[in-house]
Every structure is written in C-alpha cells, then in structure tokens.
Design a protein around this motif. Structure first.
Motif, PDB file in Angstrom:
ATOM      1  N   LEU A 117      42.675  42.422  40.142  1.00 24.16           N
ATOM      2  CA  LEU A 117      42.557  43.441  41.059  1.00 24.16           C
ATOM      3  C   LEU A 117      42.009  45.046  40.656  1.00 24.16           C
ATOM      4  N   GLN A 118      41.696  45.080  39.492  1.00 27.11           N
ATOM      5  CA  GLN A 118      41.231  46.409  38.779  1.00 27.11           C
ATOM      6  C   GLN A 118      39.487  46.055  38.812  1.00 27.11           C
ATOM      7  N   PRO A 119      38.694  47.282  39.099  1.00 23.53           N
ATOM      8  CA  PRO A 119      37.375  47.025  39.282  1.00 23.53           C
ATOM      9  C   PRO A 119      36.715  46.248  37.974  1.00 23.53           C
ATOM     10  N   LEU A 120      35.608  45.462  38.567  1.00 28.18           N
ATOM     11  CA  LEU A 120      34.822  44.654  37.463  1.00 28.18           C
ATOM     12  C   LEU A 120      34.267  45.722  36.341  1.00 28.18           C
ATOM     13  N   SER A 121      34.024  46.751  36.608  1.00 26.79           N
ATOM     14  CA  SER A 121      33.873  47.635  35.425  1.00 26.79           C
ATOM     15  C   SER A 121      34.968  47.740  34.475  1.00 26.79           C
ATOM     16  N   GLY A 122      36.334  47.634  34.726  1.00 29.94           N
ATOM     17  CA  GLY A 122      37.459  47.775  34.064  1.00 29.94           C
ATOM     18  C   GLY A 122      38.004  49.115  34.152  1.00 29.94           C
ATOM     19  N   ARG A 123      37.462  50.022  34.968  1.00 31.49           N
ATOM     20  CA  ARG A 123      37.773  51.334  34.817  1.00 31.49           C
ATOM     21  C   ARG A 123      38.190  51.461  36.481  1.00 31.49           C
ATOM     22  N   VAL A 124      39.552  52.440  36.318  1.00 31.42           N
ATOM     23  CA  VAL A 124      40.220  52.674  37.712  1.00 31.42           C
ATOM     24  C   VAL A 124      39.918  54.324  37.440  1.00 31.42           C
ATOM     25  N   CYS A 125      39.104  54.880  38.772  1.00 33.68           N
ATOM     26  CA  CYS A 125      38.767  56.394  38.641  1.00 33.68           C
ATOM     27  C   CYS A 125      39.173  56.898  39.834  1.00 33.68           C
ATOM     28  N   THR A 182      32.719  49.110  40.759  1.00 34.50           N
ATOM     29  CA  THR A 182      33.497  50.259  40.659  1.00 34.50           C
ATOM     30  C   THR A 182      34.711  50.054  41.536  1.00 34.50           C
ATOM     31  N   ALA A 183      34.623  49.295  42.642  1.00 37.14           N
ATOM     32  CA  ALA A 183      35.650  49.155  43.645  1.00 37.14           C
ATOM     33  C   ALA A 183      37.055  48.500  43.201  1.00 37.14           C
ATOM     34  N   LEU A 184      38.425  49.144  43.555  1.00 35.85           N
ATOM     35  CA  LEU A 184      39.335  48.242  43.299  1.00 35.85           C
ATOM     36  C   LEU A 184      39.317  47.043  44.274  1.00 35.85           C
ATOM     37  N   ARG A 185      39.654  45.702  43.840  1.00 37.03           N
ATOM     38  CA  ARG A 185      39.507  44.640  44.308  1.00 37.03           C
ATOM     39  C   ARG A 185      40.907  44.096  45.046  1.00 37.03           C
ATOM     40  N   PHE A 186      41.566  45.036  45.741  1.00 35.48           N
ATOM     41  CA  PHE A 186      42.809  44.536  46.626  1.00 35.48           C
ATOM     42  C   PHE A 186      42.576  43.537  47.510  1.00 35.48           C
ATOM     43  N   SER A 187      43.559  42.653  47.949  1.00 34.56           N
ATOM     44  CA  SER A 187      43.587  41.612  48.876  1.00 34.56           C
ATOM     45  C   SER A 187      43.500  42.418  50.477  1.00 34.56           C
ATOM     46  N   PRO A 188      42.260  41.896  51.106  1.00 34.11           N
ATOM     47  CA  PRO A 188      42.060  42.453  52.504  1.00 34.11           C
ATOM     48  C   PRO A 188      43.097  42.183  53.268  1.00 34.11           C
ATOM     49  N   ILE A 189      43.768  43.259  53.973  1.00 32.73           N
ATOM     50  CA  ILE A 189      44.731  43.202  55.100  1.00 32.73           C
ATOM     51  C   ILE A 189      44.029  42.737  56.265  1.00 32.73           C
ATOM     52  N   PRO A 190      44.548  41.359  56.837  1.00 31.77           N
ATOM     53  CA  PRO A 190      43.973  40.791  57.919  1.00 31.77           C
ATOM     54  C   PRO A 190      43.790  41.722  59.017  1.00 31.77           C
ATOM     55  N   LYS A 191      42.636  41.710  59.815  1.00 29.62           N
ATOM     56  CA  LYS A 191      42.388  42.642  60.925  1.00 29.62           C
ATOM     57  C   LYS A 191      43.056  42.158  62.235  1.00 29.62           C
ATOM     58  N   LYS A 192      43.096  40.704  62.166  1.00 34.26           N
ATOM     59  CA  LYS A 192      43.657  39.917  63.328  1.00 34.26           C
ATOM     60  C   LYS A 192      44.936  39.468  63.027  1.00 34.26           C
ATOM     61  N   THR A 193      45.793  40.029  63.836  1.00 36.47           N
ATOM     62  CA  THR A 193      47.321  39.534  63.638  1.00 36.47           C
ATOM     63  C   THR A 193      47.791  38.450  64.047  1.00 36.47           C
ATOM     64  N   TYR A 194      46.795  37.699  64.870  1.00 38.21           N
ATOM     65  CA  TYR A 194      47.334  36.676  65.752  1.00 38.21           C
ATOM     66  C   TYR A 194      46.277  35.431  65.473  1.00 38.21           C
ATOM     67  N   PRO A 195      46.746  34.021  65.707  1.00 37.66           N
ATOM     68  CA  PRO A 195      45.814  32.876  65.235  1.00 37.66           C
ATOM     69  C   PRO A 195      44.729  32.792  66.468  1.00 37.66           C
ATOM     70  N   PRO A 196      43.512  32.259  65.956  1.00 35.31           N
ATOM     71  CA  PRO A 196      42.422  31.683  66.768  1.00 35.31           C
ATOM     72  C   PRO A 196      43.238  31.121  68.179  1.00 35.31           C
ATOM     73  N   GLY A 197      42.661  31.601  69.414  1.00 37.58           N
ATOM     74  CA  GLY A 197      43.059  30.803  70.798  1.00 37.58           C
ATOM     75  C   GLY A 197      44.453  31.276  71.132  1.00 37.58           C
ATOM     76  N   ALA A 198      44.851  32.354  70.536  1.00 35.14           N
ATOM     77  CA  ALA A 198      46.440  32.843  70.891  1.00 35.14           C
ATOM     78  C   ALA A 198      46.294  33.103  72.338  1.00 35.14           C
TER      79      ALA A 198
END
Length: 389
Positions: free
Chosen positions: A153-161, A209-225
C-alpha cells in the motif's frame, strides 16, 4: 512533544526489550528536527543518534525537518515510512541535508552494520528508548496491517509524504501548448476563482510517490443490470464491496480491515489527507453493504473492533473540523447499525453492534435514532461542548 529520557518501564519489560529489541541508528539528524516513532514524537537534540529497545514488528517512523533560523523554528511537512523490524535488528540510516531525508542504504552494507553493532555499547548513551507506553495503543491501531500489506500500500518510493510530490499531467511550456489543451492564457485577467483554477494545469503525483490504495469501484452494479438491480445495488453496496475484495484481497478478505487501518494511520499520524479520504470511502462501502454483513460475520466483527480503537484515539475537535462537516460518519454508522439489526444477521454480530452503538452514543452524544427520511443523523453535542446541526 516527547522527552525520550522520561520513560517509566517495568524492569522485566526493559530487560526483555534491551535484549530482544531492535535499534534504529539515525546519524546526522539535525538538532530541532521533529522525529517520532508510532504514536509519539519529539524534537531531537544535538546528542541524538537513534532509538533503541524497539519491540519487533511493524512501526511507523516519521520526521519533519526544522528551520531553526526561522521565527519559532518552523518545521516542514511530515515524511514517514513503515518499517518491519526483527528481534535485535540494527537498521542504519544517514541524514541527507540536501534532501532533508533519511538514507537507509547503509543498512545494506553488512560490514558497516557489523561495525555499528560492535560499537553499540559506546553509542548507547545517545540512543533514546522506544516509548513503550504507546505500544498497546499502536498495536490496537495496526494489528490488521501485515508487513506484506504495508509494503503493497505504501508508495513505491517507500515514503509517505504529508504533501504529494506532483507534476503537470502535460508539460505546458508555451502559450500554444495551453491553447492546444483548450486552457485559457496565463496573461488574461481572472474574473472568478473558477476561472483562475481553470488556468492551472492538471496535476498528477510524481511516479512512485502515490499511496497505492485499492481503487473503490465506480460502478456499484454488475454489467447488464436492470434498472431495479441498479437501484438495489445503489442502496446495498455489497456487489461493489465484493468486487473490491475479489480484485485486491481475494486470498485474504480481512486484509481490507488492514487497509482501513493503514489509511487511518497515514492520516492521523502521517498527516496525509488522502488517507482520510480513502478511509472515508472504504468505511462507507463496508457500512452500506447489507448482504455482505449477513455473509461475512468475521469481517464485520473485526470492523467494529477496528472502529472502536480508531474513534477512541482521534482528538475531540477532529469531528468538528473534518468528520462532521457533512455528517458523513454519523450517517454512515446509522446505516451500519440499521443493517446490523436485520433478522438475517448473526446474533453475535447484532449484539456487538448494539454495544458499539451504545458506546458511541455515550461517548460522543451522537443520535443514531433520527429519522433518515427527515435529514442526516444529528450530532447533538460533542465532548468539547460544540453543537453541530
């Protein structure tokens, strides 16, 4: 701030940490630098050479450079890194003045580390002891964060700024470059704040340098819903939660609680606002997933424990200044408590949620019984006497 010489520790504990604890040897850190580990920080003096008697495990080292010549000795933005230390390990770093940062490359030099270990007794008077009284608190905030998860989760640089290192998405050196991007020229007068902001180039974090959090899904419903399914998935976010777990924590779904803790620590201790924003979005996703609550008993029992410790550590004005701005926490938790009382929810989880609601109501005077049809839940009165409608 913390006085490193004022540690009151049980003799047996002290002996165990002296024999098994890890040591951070931090050479060249300027006097006045604000430096801390986990939940404590202090301003180092001219004799400071590091920290000893550190319990093995995950820790967060953080520091801010100081401008002693400025009025009041102002400190710079906080930088931090997660470290997993082994028993009796020695980690060696040198301060780099031009970067105002610590360089740990010396730890890769086994001869140098061996030399430091051989002279550790002479170095001991210049090492401050780990603030043992914060260990229980620190563990309660990070017990779900493994070394592997922190590294991921931490940046590839290893630094949380505290402040992201950003660069323009597109280099706009000349006016013609701005015209090609459909941006207004810099030399025209701004008629509004929006127009002024539009003149600024879009920025992105510098690579690594960016934190690598899990992306929160933008679509909350399945395809073809169908429209009905879209409506249902907007009210119950279980599909989006399952998507996040499958994409990011498939092998260990409970790691999502570790990510919630990681984001919280990045904000509370690392001063990274992005950590708060991710904590907020991830918490909303977890609390508004009714079907998941019926199917993932252990996950939600763990969530209550995580929130109990997190909300017990934030300062009272935190809720006034940030959390209560849009009442998101009380409204999110109101949904959680409503779902947790459902007939299909595990009885143990129901009881734990009821006790947690009673605890929060007593501690913060939050009203979770307000009619959601009328308005968002109301914060009646906070501990410092401030009322927020």
């Amino acid at each position: 701030m913390y006085d490193m010489d004022s540690v009151d520790m049980d003799p047996e504990v002290a002996r165990g940490l002296f024999e098994e604890g890890a040591t951070l040897v931090l050479l060249g850190v300027p006097a006045g630098t604000e430096l801390g580990i986990d939940y404590k920080s202090w301003q180092v003096g001219p004799r400071f050479r590091g920290v000893k008697m550190i319990p093995p495990g995950l820790h967060f080292l953080h520091y801010s450079s100081s401008n002693a010549a400025s009025c009041g000795g102002e400190t710079g933005p906080r930088t931090g890194l997660f470290l997993t230390l082994k028993p009796r390990e020695i980690l060696l770093a040198n301060w780099v003045p031009s970067e105002e940062d610590l360089d740990f490359s010396a730890s890769q030099n086994q001869e140098e580390v061996a030399r430091v270990r051989a002279g550790l007794q002479d170095l001991d008077p210049f090492l401050g002891p780990y603030p043992y009284e914060v260990l229980r608190k620190w563990v309660s905030l990070t017990d779900k964060v493994s070394q592997e998860l922190a590294s991921r989760l931490q940046p590839l640089s290893g630094r949380v700024c505290a402040f992201s290192d950003v660069i323009p998405e597109v280099q706009l050196t000349h006016t013609k470059d701005r015209v090609e991007q459909n941006l207004p020229r810099n030399d025209t007068e701004c008629q509004s704040m929006k127009e002024g902001l539009d003149k600024l180039p879009k920025m992105k974090p510098r690579e690594g340098t960016a934190l690598r959090f899990s992306p929160i899904p933008k679509k909350t419903y399945p395809p073809g819903a169908t429209p009905a399914q879209i409506t249902q998935c907007s009210m119950d976010l279980s599909y989006a939660l399952d998507s996040l777990l499958e994409s990011n924590h498939q092998q260990q779904p409970l790691n999502v609680l570790g990510e919630l803790q990681f984001a919280f620590v990045c904000f509370l201790i690392g001063n990274v606002y992005e950590g708060f924003e991710h904590w907020k979005r991830l918490l909303a996703l977890l609390c508004r997933s009714e079907v998941a609550m019926c199917q993932r008993r252990d996950l939600y029992l763990g969530l209550i424990a995580v929130l109990y410790h997190q909300l017990g550590e934030v300062p009272p004005d935190f809720f006034v200044d940030i959390v209560s701005q849009d009442n998101f926490l009380t409204s999110t938790l109101q949904d959680f408590f409503r779902f947790a009382s459902g007939p299909e929810v595990d009885r143990t989880l129901q009881k734990r949620a009821e006790k947690f609601k009673a605890h929060l109501t007593k501690k913060f005077s939050w009203d979770f019984e307000a009619d959601p049809g009328d308005c968002e839940p109301v914060v009646v009165e906070l501990p410092d006497g401030v009322t927020v409608d």
